[in-house]
Design a protein around this motif. Structure first.
Motif, PDB file in Angstrom:
ATOM      1  N   ALA A   1      72.015  82.673  41.525  1.00 30.42           N
ATOM      2  CA  ALA A   1      71.058  82.996  40.468  1.00 30.42           C
ATOM      3  C   ALA A   1      70.425  81.720  39.906  1.00 30.42           C
ATOM      4  CB  ALA A   1      71.748  83.785  39.363  1.00 30.42           C
TER       5      ALA A   1
ATOM      6  N   VAL B   1      72.826  89.086  44.719  1.00 29.26           N
ATOM      7  CA  VAL B   1      71.972  88.135  44.012  1.00 29.26           C
ATOM      8  C   VAL B   1      70.713  87.819  44.811  1.00 29.26           C
ATOM      9  CG1 VAL B   1      71.892  85.855  42.964  1.00 29.26           C
ATOM     10  CG2 VAL B   1      73.907  87.223  42.759  1.00 29.26           C
TER      11      VAL B   1
ATOM     12  N   LEU C   1      67.866  89.695  43.558  1.00 22.75           N
ATOM     13  CA  LEU C   1      67.237  89.071  42.384  1.00 22.75           C
ATOM     14  C   LEU C   1      66.319  87.921  42.799  1.00 22.75           C
ATOM     15  CD1 LEU C   1      67.103  88.393  39.253  1.00 22.75           C
ATOM     16  CD2 LEU C   1      69.055  86.902  39.681  1.00 22.75           C
ATOM     17  N   VAL C   2      66.821  87.073  43.692  1.00 22.94           N
ATOM     18  CA  VAL C   2      66.048  85.898  44.094  1.00 22.94           C
ATOM     19  C   VAL C   2      64.764  86.310  44.819  1.00 22.94           C
ATOM     20  CG1 VAL C   2      66.065  83.854  45.577  1.00 22.94           C
ATOM     21  CG2 VAL C   2      68.071  84.416  44.212  1.00 22.94           C
TER      22      VAL C   2
END
Lengths: 263, 102
Positions: free
Chosen positions: A97, B89, B92-93
């Protein structure tokens, strides 16, 4: 490795209240961060007492693998190893993230520094190699205790600890040079480079440095325990677990080095 | 548990009946790091250079995870734990970076 151990060690697995105390202290401290300094201080105090109590108990205990009530040959992955891997999965999410968010900022805002324009790539290349060396010494420490060689275990754990300290020292030197000489601050960058470059650089490398610091402290404890003769050929799971964390820190740096310094 | 150690130097450790080439992996990691630092000598275009560097970093990480973190010697399902976290994740990226690239 710890396979083959465990089924006969169920009775040696101890319950302890200290992890609960540590978690409770951390929770109070987090609330204190936004509520009051007194609460923050109290949380830190409870946290430190918890860590102290946990370590005091642990250093006297054998480091056996715990597989529950099923035979180790069936389960194959001990409870603590599984817990460490689950923890590492959360760490992967955390680092991905941060790196992904920083890269998104870079792509969307532009005007980033070229590789080597501000950062010292050869010095960090050396630091990367030091971390790789520490991964080798760590895995050799585990291999040594798997053979029952406690002398080499102590030697390799101490080497890993010293290499970790060296990595942090070079990073601290780099920070001082960049911040005070090059003018790369938390909110600014030299030569008209996007100020976010400094923010994302310190965020990514700082978070990693904090993880290395945690690893170095864990390594210091494991080394102390090794010098006290607490690890044996049969009881050494802690060496493997601290090694998993250490290698993860190495993996995270492999990506950080490429994305922050080389691209 | 480890049954034997073939070399006192730790060049190859045998455990669970398998050879563990720790020093060979170390040499590969060092060599790739050297290659990364001198990527310019390959004379690649910028985009190709970026892709090459990412591939090299992924290869290094895979070596560490497979041999030093022993994923190669663990039950296969264990790899789903780190890969699962990574996959979540990446959503998300890609959501963050994707719109900019298209």
């Amino acid at each position: 490795m710890s396979e083959g151990e465990g089924a006969g060690h169920v009775e040696e697995h101890h319950t302890t209240i200290w992890p609960l105390v540590v978690g409770f202290g951390a929770a109070i401290a987090y609330v204190g961060l936004v509520a009051s300094l007194t609460l923050l201080g109290l949380g830190i105090l409870v946290f430190v007492v918890g860590v102290g109590g946990w370590l005091r108990d642990d250093i006297r205990s054998p480091s056996t693998s715990f597989f529950g009530h099923l035979p180790a040959a069936v389960v194959r992955v001990s409870a603590r190893k599984l817990a460490v891997w689950l923890f590492l999965a959360t760490e992967i999410m955390f680092f991905t993230a941060i790196i992904g968010g920083s890269y998104a900022l870079r792509v969307k805002t532009g005007n980033w520094a070229q590789p080597g324009e501000i950062l010292n790539v050869p010095l960090t290349g050396l630091n990367t190699f030091i971390l790789i060396c520490s991964s080798l010494t760590m895995v050799e420490a585990l291999a040594a205790i798997e053979r029952g060689d406690t002398r080499r275990l102590r030697m390799f754990l101490l080497a890993t600890f010293l290499l970790g300290v060296t990595f942090l020292s070079i990073q601290a030197y780099e920070y001082v040079k960049l911040y005070f000489t090059e003018g790369l601050t938390f909110m600014g960058a030299p030569g008209g480079v996007n100020p976010l470059y400094g923010s994302t650089f310190y965020l990514q490398t700082g978070v990693h440095g904090a993880h290395v610091t945690g690893g170095v402290l864990a390594m210091a404890y494991a080394t102390l325990k090794a010098f006290k003769g607490r690890f044996t050929k049969e009881n050494h799971e802690a060496v493997e677990l601290v090694g998993l964390y250490w290698h993860f820190v190495d993996v995270a740096w492999i990506f950080l080095f490429t994305i922050v310094y080389l691209i | 548990m480890a049954e034997t150690a073939t070399a006192a130097t730790g060049a190859v450790v045998e455990a669970h009946g398998r050879k563990r080439p720790y020093l060979i992996v170390f040499a590969a990691l060092g060599f790739v790091t050297l290659l990364e630092l001198n990527i310019g000598i390959l004379g690649l275009a910028h985009a190709h250079q970026v892709i090459t560097l990412i591939v090299l970093a992924t290869g290094k990480a895979a070596l560490v995870a497979a041999y030093y973190m022993h994923l190669r010697y663990e039950p296969r399902w264990l790899i789903l734990i780190p890969l699962g976290g990574f996959a979540m994740v990446m959503v998300l990226v890609i959501a963050l970076v994707g719109p900019t690239l298209t």
